[in-house]
Write an enzyme that holds these catalytic residues in place. Structure first.
Site, short mmCIF file in Angstrom:
data_model
loop_
_atom_site.label_atom_id
_atom_site.label_comp_id
_atom_site.label_asym_id
_atom_site.label_seq_id
_atom_site.Cartn_x
_atom_site.Cartn_y
_atom_site.Cartn_z
N ASN A 138 0.80 -1.22 0.00
CA ASN A 138 0.00 0.00 0.00
C ASN A 138 0.83 1.28 0.00
O ASN A 138 0.37 2.31 -0.47
CB ASN A 138 -0.93 0.00 1.23
CG ASN A 138 -1.55 1.36 1.47
OD1 ASN A 138 -2.43 1.78 0.72
ND2 ASN A 138 -1.09 2.06 2.49
N TYR B 121 3.18 9.51 -11.63
CA TYR B 121 2.21 8.73 -10.86
C TYR B 121 1.46 7.77 -11.79
O TYR B 121 1.27 6.59 -11.46
CB TYR B 121 1.24 9.68 -10.16
CG TYR B 121 0.26 9.00 -9.23
CD1 TYR B 121 0.67 8.54 -7.99
CD2 TYR B 121 -1.08 8.83 -9.59
CE1 TYR B 121 -0.23 7.91 -7.12
CE2 TYR B 121 -1.98 8.23 -8.74
CZ TYR B 121 -1.54 7.77 -7.50
OH TYR B 121 -2.44 7.16 -6.64
#
Length: 239
Positions: free
Chosen positions: A81, A146
């Site tokens: 995560n 990203y």
């Protein structure tokens, strides 16, 4: 107690999705190791083990997973995560910013999967859940690094799922939409409002709503599920 007795490592667990996932897994009976480079804003429940962990470090990944196996004898679940976000477009992206994004959001996932797979192959069982993003599938202007990293996570997950399916290892990716976390709370309100406006449900998600998706994929309820992209995004990718 959907994870009763399972040993789970959750990275980026000091806040947001990671914290919600670690706490949910703890309530569901797992032995939880919560890792982050930062401490949580308040102490974890005593049943959760905290470890300092830089996911960009090959050595720290080996140390963290090795310590888990030494103490608990196995690793059943990995939730990859830990991540960062940035919005620079391609023409304004500096090399150091590119390298930082790839190091955390892509290489961190690679290192985690590699260490977990080495343990899980010996066990002939395990579940890996990699947190990607709606922007690992769809695009908006800017945020080039990203998009690159989260898109890579999407296909890395599928590759690992196919490579290790015969070893009893399941690998899936979760693709959150806009989620209210410390990371997004620190952003410009107008940016957050724009993403929410593009979301059919017209609201941001809660970290716990992502955590429940991770719980399903980590549990034996998902024993026939590997290589999927679980979109938890208020309908964003259905458009």
């Amino acid at each position: 107690m959907r994870l009763q007795g399972k040993v789970a490592l959750v990275t980026g667990a000091a806040g947001g999705i990671g914290l919600a996932t670690a706490e949910l897994f703890d309530r569901e009976g797992a032995i939880v190791v919560a890792s982050d480079i930062e401490p949580p804003p308040k102490p974890y429940p005593s049943s959760i083990e905290r470890v300092h962990h830089d996911v960009t470090s090959e050595e720290q990944w080996a140390t963290v997973v090795g310590a888990i196996v030494k103490k608990h004898g196995r690793l059943d679940v990995l939730i990859n995560n830990a991540g960062i976000i940035a919005y620079e477009p391609l023409d304004k992206l500096e090399m150091k910013e590119w390298l930082q994004m790839i190091a955390v959001d892509q290489t961190g996932v690679f290192l985690g999967m590699r260490e977990a797979v080495r343990v899980m192959r010996k066990q002939q069982s395990g579940s890996i859940v990699n947190i990607s993003s709606i922007w690992g599938t769809a695009a908006v202007a800017g945020a080039h690094s990203y998009h690159a990293a989260k898109g890579a996570v999407r296909n890395m997950s599928k590759n690992a799922a196919m490579t290790y399916v015969a070893d009893g290892i399941r690998v899936n990716s979760v693709h959150p939409g806009f989620i209210h976390t410390p990371l997004t709370d620190a952003q410009e309100p107008k940016l957050n409002e724009a993403v929410i406006a593009m979301t059919p449900m017209k609201r941001g998600g809660k970290p716990l709503e992502i955590a429940y998706g991770c719980l399903y994929l980590a549990s034996d309820e998902a024993s026939y599920v590997t290589g999927i992209e679980l979109n938890i995004d208020g309908g964003y990718l259905a458009q």
